[in-house]
Design an enzyme around this catalytic site. Sequence first.
Site, PDB file in Angstrom:
ATOM      1  N   SER A   1      -2.447   1.083  -4.529  1.00 41.97           N
ATOM      2  CA  SER A   1      -2.943   2.194  -3.728  1.00 41.97           C
ATOM      3  C   SER A   1      -4.372   2.586  -4.077  1.00 41.97           C
ATOM      4  CB  SER A   1      -2.028   3.411  -3.898  1.00 41.97           C
ATOM      5  OG  SER A   1      -2.563   4.552  -3.268  1.00 41.97           O
ATOM      6  N   ALA A   2      -5.156   2.880  -3.052  1.00 41.08           N
ATOM      7  CA  ALA A   2      -6.497   3.432  -3.239  1.00 41.08           C
ATOM      8  C   ALA A   2      -6.438   4.952  -3.366  1.00 41.08           C
ATOM      9  CB  ALA A   2      -7.397   3.048  -2.070  1.00 41.08           C
TER      10      ALA A   2
ATOM     11  N   ASP B   1       0.867  -1.168   0.000  1.00 44.95           N
ATOM     12  CA  ASP B   1       0.000   0.000   0.000  1.00 44.95           C
ATOM     13  C   ASP B   1       0.911   1.228   0.000  1.00 44.95           C
ATOM     14  OD1 ASP B   1      -2.403   1.578   0.414  1.00 44.95           O
ATOM     15  OD2 ASP B   1      -1.763   1.782   2.495  1.00 44.95           O
TER      16      ASP B   1
ATOM     17  N   ASP C   1      -1.591  -0.998   5.832  1.00 52.02           N
ATOM     18  CA  ASP C   1      -2.019  -0.382   7.095  1.00 52.02           C
ATOM     19  C   ASP C   1      -3.505  -0.612   7.347  1.00 52.02           C
ATOM     20  OD1 ASP C   1      -2.824   1.606   5.016  1.00 52.02           O
ATOM     21  OD2 ASP C   1      -3.394   2.797   6.767  1.00 52.02           O
TER      22      ASP C   1
ATOM     23  N   ASP D   1      -0.318   5.166   0.978  1.00 49.35           N
ATOM     24  CA  ASP D   1      -0.655   6.122   2.033  1.00 49.35           C
ATOM     25  C   ASP D   1      -0.634   5.455   3.405  1.00 49.35           C
ATOM     26  OD1 ASP D   1      -1.141   8.457   0.445  1.00 49.35           O
ATOM     27  OD2 ASP D   1      -3.041   7.583  -0.203  1.00 49.35           O
TER      28      ASP D   1
ATOM     29  N   GLU E   1     -14.024   3.670   8.216  1.00 42.29           N
ATOM     30  CA  GLU E   1     -12.954   2.862   7.612  1.00 42.29           C
ATOM     31  C   GLU E   1     -12.161   2.098   8.663  1.00 42.29           C
ATOM     32  OE1 GLU E   1      -9.090   3.379   4.629  1.00 42.29           O
ATOM     33  OE2 GLU E   1      -9.909   5.109   5.687  1.00 42.29           O
TER      34      GLU E   1
ATOM     35  N   LYS F   1      -9.597  -4.058  -2.853  1.00 42.87           N
ATOM     36  CA  LYS F   1      -8.322  -4.308  -3.525  1.00 42.87           C
ATOM     37  C   LYS F   1      -8.238  -5.719  -4.107  1.00 42.87           C
ATOM     38  CE  LYS F   1      -5.492  -0.752  -1.436  1.00 42.87           C
ATOM     39  NZ  LYS F   1      -4.267  -0.403  -0.702  1.00 42.87           N
TER      40      LYS F   1
END
Length: 346
Positions: free
Chosen positions: A202-203, A87, A276, A89, A134, A251
């Site tokens: 990554s989102a 990931d 994370d 961020d 989240e 994902k």
Amino acid sequence: MVFHIPWIYTPVRTILAIWHQLTKTEVRNLVPFCNRKRSTWIVRRWFCFQIPELTRVSVMMRERSRVEDTMYAMQKAGAGSLQVISDFDMTLTKFAHKGKRVPTTHNILNNKLLIDDDSTVKMKELFNTYYPIEIDASLNPEEKLPYMVEWWTKVHDLLIQQRIRKDEMARAVRESNAVLREGCSAFFDCLAEQRVPLLIFSAGVGDILEEVIRQNHVFHPNVHIISNYMDFDHTGVLQAFKGQLIHSYNKRAGALSHGATLRELHGQPNVLLLGDSLGDLSMADGVSTAQNILTVGFLNDQVEERKESFLNSFDIVLLRDETMDVPNAILRFIVSSEISKVHREK
């Protein structure tokens, strides 16, 4: 003045010689005559000597023996069988720096160069509404999914309305407080040197992500990125986002939809996965030939509330650790045989 005492000096030399041999031979093969309990103790003590970073109080493992077994298998296979899926961020970037939250790639766009004050307020309101959902440990991923779709869709629609210019993004990144984790440059450089593919999944916003790693001088040829990319018109103005929306809890679908990218990495069946969020655990689902997967979770926020779920999901959990010390140590251990080979050839 140095005193040489033969009856001490000789045994010390013998011990050092034996220890040197241990560094070159798998410990498990050196203790066949020990009972199982003592053998396990020797292996674990040796493992701690090899990777002292894993003994820190900020490091937790539910099944230490599984971590050890996986890492030994990955080391034996060597760097040529390894790939890293991470990931971005709050995984490769810090969660906080000097007491302030580090902006995500979406937050970097929250800049007066790019959006107006009204949109800045709306972005903050959306964050305050959806971020607690989240990271809510009481909700499962299926329950969070529709809220994440709402959040990302609203943010993207807001950004599109602002008609963001492509030529202003590099400056926005330079003026932001985006900070990679300490030791991240060494991590990128080692992967490049050992020709280990790094897939960043990554989102966030891929265009911003690329600019962050480019400005940190770590955008090496082995880096591959799957993310939400902007679509600009012929004048360089944002008009849409490309392809399927990727958020923190879809994902797996993103991985499967980017099968072509993952197939390029099919020769690397061992995966070091960094994330994370529990949603990051599905990033390797598209690796059909995976043999060994070692997962490392950065637990940055609401540590006590989320610790149990992280421990039940990740192999290694790092509590409020803003460095890449542990991933770097793991990487050095896995590729150590390759490094030793290069030194011998020199």
